[in-house]
Scaffold this active site. Structure first.
Site, PDB file in Angstrom:
ATOM      1  CG  HIS A 131       9.971  33.897  38.806  1.00 56.85           C
ATOM      2  ND1 HIS A 131       8.719  34.426  38.987  1.00 56.85           N
ATOM      3  CD2 HIS A 131      10.822  34.950  38.745  1.00 56.85           C
ATOM      4  CE1 HIS A 131       8.807  35.752  39.037  1.00 56.85           C
ATOM      5  NE2 HIS A 131      10.073  36.096  38.890  1.00 56.85           N
ATOM      6  CE  LYS A 156       8.849  45.923  43.955  1.00 56.78           C
ATOM      7  NZ  LYS A 156       9.967  45.048  43.607  1.00 56.78           N
ATOM      8  NE  ARG A 214      12.466  39.372  32.656  1.00 56.59           N
ATOM      9  CZ  ARG A 214      11.731  39.883  33.623  1.00 56.59           C
ATOM     10  NH1 ARG A 214      10.474  39.513  33.742  1.00 56.59           N
ATOM     11  NH2 ARG A 214      12.230  40.757  34.456  1.00 56.59           N
ATOM     12  CB  SER A 273       5.882  39.295  38.539  1.00 60.05           C
ATOM     13  OG  SER A 273       6.471  38.042  38.787  1.00 60.05           O
TER      14      SER A 273
END
Ligand code: ADP
Length: 157
Positions: free
Chosen positions: A19, A43, A92, A130
């Site tokens: 990040h 979440k 990514r 993460s």
């Protein structure tokens, strides 16, 4: 001229060196980058909102163009509220692309022309997420290599 403001939304649970690299590379492109923690009540997070925001504040303390914020609800509405015409996201791999493509197209409509700017992850960071870092932390593994120095977690090196 309109200020070029970008929102970089994410969970940052926790912020990783991936990040940080993305934000630093985006700094020359914008007048301001709002690193914004999205709050999703459905979440479950490993680190609470205050902790995640504090780490973001610490990591970007010396970057004048970077501000830290949080939001609930639609990212596109948060951008409108902040006068941001751009979203910043990282790619990514192909799965990131598939996931991001539809969200970006939706945001462009919901956000009235809101544009998502994608930066391809630096090769050194494209394996870092993460999610995986949380697994390492939960297993008491060595996570320091994936985290900026400002993120200090008890019990890890
Ligand atoms: P979200 O919960 O929205 O996936 P994340 O905090 O996991 O939030 O990620 C926020 C953004 O950062 C996403 O655009 C993601 O692709 C990007 N990102 C995460 N890790 C990396 C990395 N290692 N390199 C480049 N971009 C990354």
């Amino acid at each position: 001229m309109n200020k070029k403001i970008a929102v970089f939304p994410g969970s940052f649970d926790p912020i990783t060196v991936g990040h940080v690299d993305l934000v630093k590379r985006a700094i020359p492109l914008f007048d301001q980058i709002i690193v914004a923690v999205g709050i999703n009540s459905q979440k479950k997070y490993l680190f609470n909102l205050e902790q995640r925001m504090q780490w973001l504040e610490d990591v970007f303390a010396s970057e004048d163009k970077v501000v830290v914020d949080s939001f609930q609800g639609l990212t596109a509405y948060f951008c409108q509220e902040k006068g941001a015409n751009y979203l910043l996201r990282g790619l990514r791999n192909g799965s990131d692309f598939d996931y991001e493509k539809t969200i970006s197209q939706m945001n462009n409509i919901v956000g009235n022309g809101l544009e998502t700017i994608f930066l391809i992850s630096a090769p050194a960071y494209s394996h870092i997420s993460s999610t995986i870092v949380r697994e390492v932390i939960k297993g008491n593994g060595e996570a320091a290599a994936f985290l900026p120095p400002e993120v200090k977690i008890e019990g890890i090196g």
